[in-house]
Write a protein that holds these residues in place. Structure first.
Motif, mmCIF file in Angstrom:
data_model
loop_
_atom_site.group_PDB
_atom_site.id
_atom_site.type_symbol
_atom_site.label_atom_id
_atom_site.label_comp_id
_atom_site.label_asym_id
_atom_site.label_seq_id
_atom_site.Cartn_x
_atom_site.Cartn_y
_atom_site.Cartn_z
ATOM 1 N N GLY A 1 0.801 -1.224 0.000
ATOM 2 C CA GLY A 1 0.000 0.000 0.000
ATOM 3 C C GLY A 1 0.829 1.266 0.000
ATOM 4 N N VAL A 2 2.100 1.160 -0.420
ATOM 5 C CA VAL A 2 2.976 2.326 -0.364
ATOM 6 C C VAL A 2 2.742 3.246 -1.562
ATOM 7 C CG1 VAL A 2 4.745 1.168 0.994
ATOM 8 C CG2 VAL A 2 4.885 1.085 -1.505
ATOM 9 N N ASP A 3 3.142 4.501 -1.374
ATOM 10 C CA ASP A 3 2.992 5.530 -2.404
ATOM 11 C C ASP A 3 4.257 5.738 -3.211
ATOM 12 O OD1 ASP A 3 0.374 6.543 -1.204
ATOM 13 O OD2 ASP A 3 1.764 6.878 0.459
ATOM 14 N N VAL A 4 5.416 5.338 -2.653
ATOM 15 C CA VAL A 4 6.716 5.653 -3.244
ATOM 16 C C VAL A 4 7.579 4.398 -3.268
ATOM 17 C CG1 VAL A 4 8.876 6.956 -2.903
ATOM 18 C CG2 VAL A 4 6.667 8.071 -2.512
ATOM 19 N N PHE A 5 8.304 4.217 -4.379
ATOM 20 C CA PHE A 5 9.325 3.163 -4.441
ATOM 21 C C PHE A 5 10.649 3.816 -4.776
ATOM 22 C CE2 PHE A 5 11.921 -0.243 -6.064
ATOM 23 C CZ PHE A 5 11.580 -1.322 -5.256
ATOM 24 N N ARG A 6 11.627 3.579 -3.906
ATOM 25 C CA ARG A 6 12.941 4.180 -4.103
ATOM 26 C C ARG A 6 13.950 3.137 -4.584
ATOM 27 N NH1 ARG A 6 17.791 5.322 0.082
ATOM 28 N NH2 ARG A 6 19.097 6.547 -1.314
ATOM 29 N N THR A 7 14.739 3.525 -5.570
ATOM 30 C CA THR A 7 15.879 2.731 -5.987
ATOM 31 C C THR A 7 16.916 3.678 -6.578
ATOM 32 O OG1 THR A 7 16.598 0.737 -7.165
ATOM 33 C CG2 THR A 7 15.085 2.202 -8.341
ATOM 34 N N SER A 8 18.028 3.103 -7.015
ATOM 35 C CA SER A 8 19.065 3.909 -7.663
ATOM 36 C C SER A 8 19.190 3.491 -9.117
ATOM 37 C CB SER A 8 20.410 3.742 -6.947
ATOM 38 O OG SER A 8 20.729 2.381 -6.763
ATOM 39 N N VAL A 9 19.432 4.467 -9.971
ATOM 40 C CA VAL A 9 19.744 4.193 -11.374
ATOM 41 C C VAL A 9 21.273 4.155 -11.452
ATOM 42 C CG1 VAL A 9 19.500 4.960 -13.754
ATOM 43 C CG2 VAL A 9 17.646 5.351 -12.115
ATOM 44 N N GLU A 10 21.816 2.992 -11.774
ATOM 45 C CA GLU A 10 23.246 2.758 -11.608
ATOM 46 C C GLU A 10 24.044 3.209 -12.824
ATOM 47 O OE1 GLU A 10 24.821 1.381 -8.680
ATOM 48 O OE2 GLU A 10 22.879 2.130 -8.001
ATOM 49 N N TRP A 11 24.934 4.162 -12.574
ATOM 50 C CA TRP A 11 25.821 4.700 -13.611
ATOM 51 C C TRP A 11 26.642 3.579 -14.253
ATOM 52 C CZ3 TRP A 11 30.083 8.873 -12.226
ATOM 53 C CH2 TRP A 11 30.610 9.408 -13.422
ATOM 54 N N ALA A 12 27.165 2.669 -13.431
ATOM 55 C CA ALA A 12 28.005 1.582 -13.955
ATOM 56 C C ALA A 12 27.230 0.680 -14.902
ATOM 57 C CB ALA A 12 28.570 0.762 -12.795
ATOM 58 N N ARG A 13 25.924 0.568 -14.686
ATOM 59 C CA ARG A 13 25.103 -0.291 -15.532
ATOM 60 C C ARG A 13 24.754 0.394 -16.848
ATOM 61 N NH1 ARG A 13 22.812 -4.942 -14.082
ATOM 62 N NH2 ARG A 13 22.916 -4.798 -11.818
ATOM 63 N N ILE A 14 24.456 1.684 -16.776
ATOM 64 C CA ILE A 14 24.021 2.411 -17.969
ATOM 65 C C ILE A 14 25.193 2.796 -18.875
ATOM 66 C CG2 ILE A 14 23.156 4.703 -18.668
ATOM 67 C CD1 ILE A 14 20.869 4.372 -16.855
ATOM 68 N N GLU A 15 26.334 3.155 -18.269
ATOM 69 C CA GLU A 15 27.481 3.633 -19.050
ATOM 70 C C GLU A 15 28.731 2.845 -18.643
ATOM 71 O OE1 GLU A 15 29.514 7.893 -20.412
ATOM 72 O OE2 GLU A 15 28.269 7.812 -18.606
ATOM 73 N N PRO A 16 28.873 1.610 -19.130
ATOM 74 C CA PRO A 16 30.003 0.769 -18.718
ATOM 75 C C PRO A 16 31.356 1.275 -19.218
ATOM 76 C CG PRO A 16 28.741 -0.295 -20.456
ATOM 77 C CD PRO A 16 27.958 0.905 -20.036
ATOM 78 N N ALA A 17 31.342 2.117 -20.230
ATOM 79 C CA ALA A 17 32.557 2.802 -20.700
ATOM 80 C C ALA A 17 32.141 4.218 -21.080
ATOM 81 C CB ALA A 17 33.171 2.078 -21.898
ATOM 82 N N ARG A 18 33.084 5.166 -20.953
ATOM 83 C CA ARG A 18 32.703 6.560 -21.215
ATOM 84 C C ARG A 18 32.083 6.696 -22.607
ATOM 85 N NH1 ARG A 18 37.209 9.248 -20.513
ATOM 86 N NH2 ARG A 18 36.742 10.222 -18.500
ATOM 87 N N GLY A 19 30.867 7.260 -22.632
ATOM 88 C CA GLY A 19 30.187 7.514 -23.897
ATOM 89 C C GLY A 19 29.510 6.311 -24.507
ATOM 90 N N LYS A 20 29.618 5.139 -23.872
ATOM 91 C CA LYS A 20 28.994 3.926 -24.402
ATOM 92 C C LYS A 20 27.786 3.583 -23.552
ATOM 93 C CE LYS A 20 29.701 -1.001 -25.257
ATOM 94 N NZ LYS A 20 30.619 -2.166 -25.116
ATOM 95 N N ILE A 21 26.600 3.686 -24.134
ATOM 96 C CA ILE A 21 25.361 3.396 -23.413
ATOM 97 C C ILE A 21 24.977 1.934 -23.622
ATOM 98 C CG2 ILE A 21 22.914 3.971 -23.181
ATOM 99 C CD1 ILE A 21 24.796 6.173 -22.257
ATOM 100 N N ASP A 22 24.689 1.237 -22.551
ATOM 101 C CA ASP A 22 24.193 -0.134 -22.629
ATOM 102 C C ASP A 22 22.665 -0.054 -22.687
ATOM 103 O OD1 ASP A 22 23.305 -2.752 -22.180
ATOM 104 O OD2 ASP A 22 25.043 -3.237 -20.946
ATOM 105 N N TRP A 23 22.118 -0.161 -23.888
ATOM 106 C CA TRP A 23 20.691 0.063 -24.083
ATOM 107 C C TRP A 23 19.832 -1.046 -23.492
ATOM 108 C CZ3 TRP A 23 18.897 4.646 -24.944
ATOM 109 C CH2 TRP A 23 19.741 5.595 -25.539
ATOM 110 N N ARG A 24 20.397 -2.245 -23.349
ATOM 111 C CA ARG A 24 19.650 -3.305 -22.673
ATOM 112 C C ARG A 24 19.375 -2.901 -21.229
ATOM 113 N NH1 ARG A 24 22.315 -9.009 -21.086
ATOM 114 N NH2 ARG A 24 23.483 -7.512 -19.812
ATOM 115 N N GLU A 25 20.363 -2.309 -20.571
ATOM 116 C CA GLU A 25 20.177 -1.885 -19.186
ATOM 117 C C GLU A 25 19.274 -0.654 -19.089
ATOM 118 O OE1 GLU A 25 21.145 -3.798 -16.681
ATOM 119 O OE2 GLU A 25 21.836 -5.144 -18.270
ATOM 120 N N VAL A 26 19.340 0.210 -20.083
ATOM 121 C CA VAL A 26 18.425 1.354 -20.101
ATOM 122 C C VAL A 26 16.984 0.857 -20.202
ATOM 123 C CG1 VAL A 26 17.693 3.389 -21.415
ATOM 124 C CG2 VAL A 26 20.137 2.930 -21.088
#
Length: 431
Positions: free
Chosen positions: A85-110
């Motif tokens: 019955g909660v109103d809010v769900f908190r989590t973190s969007v992980e930089w290491a998951r989204i951008e495993p190398a500078r400028g390289k986006i992992d679209w599966r993780e996005v």
């Protein structure tokens, strides 16, 4: 000696809290009840990062395995959260998951985060998204992390990518989780010399200030904070890592509260050994801490982003004090603070699931138990606190007549003078 006593009085006066008056009524309409997880602690299958490096180097820490595998079980876990019955769900969007190398986006993780956020909203839960929760990509670690000015720019690029993607969902934003502990962990893991801590702090301050402006350019109505962890009366010093440097760049104050200290309870010192389950809880300390932050940051609404109780590998506490007791007792003191005029807008229980507590699976904070080290199926077992939290959110408050199980502490350090003079009264929760 007289001078030392005068200094002590001056320090404690900063935390002097008037004894509370009786309260009436339930929690305010619109009060937000929430629950949370974090990326590294619960997702599992974690990519190259500072923390995967630390665990490879520090053999005394428990193996990470795949934690609770929230990454692949989030659909069912979000259903569990929604059933509370909660109103809010908190989590973190992980930089290491989204951008495993500078400028390289992992679209599966996005796409994973896209679906995660969409399902939160579909279940009627408002997303609370942290943009940094102690972990950063391995390539950032290699460039010196926050010692390197380039990291500020890199993190802001990542943050803007995330904000533009999810801003339409009325997100409660958290830039940096517990900045003082982020810095301390980097020192403890030898990625940062103690003398370099002020430099990392200054970089986090710059990054937060610029992120706040960026988020408001994208969404003028956004709510942005950087949450802090209450530890001791030294918090005004620890808060200088970020919070006290950015009061003009906060829309609400995010507070994490687990423990306090009093004249008869020094068990909080065991936090340094990681034995969280041996610390004697002081729920009334939250009341005094709320008063303290309200005084120091007048006009800022307060959201309790993390609060919970640890058990030793899921075993019952020796004194019989249960997670449900802790949950209700803390809610009682939050309500008392609200009745005193403090603008507390929400509460998150930490956490939905047992997870990796930065080196160990022994401290258990989950509403649902997950035996990572002994159960390959990672089955979720509800604790008694699940029913207690459902009742709390359904009522938007406590049962009429509730009295805290844990009595107020004598000489509580956050309000030393007032609580040495007299213990706060605990009238039954009103109907």
């Amino acid at each position: 000696m007289k001078r030392a006593f005068a200094v002590l009085l001056a320090m404690t006066a900063l935390f002097l809290t008037p004894l509370p008056a009786g309260a009436a009524g339930g929690f305010p309409a619109g009060f937000l009840w929430g629950v949370g997880v974090s990326g590294f602690q619960h997702e599992g299958h974690y990519p190259d990062s500072n923390w995967t490096r630390y665990l490879a180097q520090r053999k005394e820490k428990a193996p990470y395995r795949d934690s609770a595998d929230f990454r692949h079980r989030y659909r069912e876990d979000l259903e569990r959260a929604a059933s509370l019955g909660v109103d809010v769900f908190r989590t973190s969007v992980e930089w290491a998951r989204i951008e495993p190398a500078r400028g390289k986006i992992d679209w599966r993780e996005v796409r994973y985060y896209d679906d995660l956020v969409a399902r939160m909203v579909a279940h009627g839960m408002r997303p609370m998204l942290s943009l940094s929760h102690f972990a950063h990509p391995g390539w950032v670690h290699d460039q010196g992390a926050w010692k390197n000015a380039r990291t500020v720019e890199d993190w802001l690029d990542f943050a803007e990518f995330v904000v533009r993607r999810y801003a339409e969902h009325d997100v409660l934003w958290v830039t940096f989780n517990e900045a003082s502990y982020y810095i301390l962990d980097e020192v403890r893991n030898k990625a940062l010399r103690l003398s370099e801590a002020p430099l990392m702090s200054s970089r986090l301050v710059e990054a937060h200030r610029r992120a706040y402006d960026m988020i408001h350019r994208i969404d003028d109505d956004a709510m942005v904070t950087a949450n802090v962890a209450y530890s001791t009366v030294l918090n005004p010093l620890f808060d200088r890592a970020l919070l006290t440097e950015v009061p003009d760049k906060l829309d609400y104050l995010g507070l994490d509260y687990y423990l306090s200290m009093s004249a008869a309870n020094l068990s909080v010192l065991r936090v340094f050994s990681g034995e969280y389950w041996t610390i004697e809880p002081e729920p009334d300390g939250l009341y005094h801490v709320l008063h303290d932050y309200h005084r120091r940051f007048p006009g800022l609404p307060i959201y309790i982003i993390e609060n919970g109780a640890s058990t030793d590998d899921g075993k019952p506490q020796a004194d019989g004090y249960q997670r449900s007791d802790s949950l209700r007792d803390h809610a009682y003191w939050i309500h008392r603070a609200i009745q005193d005029g403090i603008d507390v807008i929400g509460y998150n229980h930490w956490s939905l699931l047992d997870g990796y507590e930065w080196g160990s699976y022994r401290p258990r904070f989950g509403l649902y138990t997950v035996n990572v080290e002994t159960d390959p199926s990672l089955k979720r077992h509800p604790t008694e606190a699940v029913a207690a939290y459902r009742d709390l959110t359904r009522r938007n408050g406590l049962p009429p007549g509730y009295v805290p199980v844990k009595p107020p502490a004598r000489c509580s350090l956050p309000a030393l003078l007032s609580t040495c003079a007299a213990l706060p009264a605990t009238p039954p929760y009103p109907g």
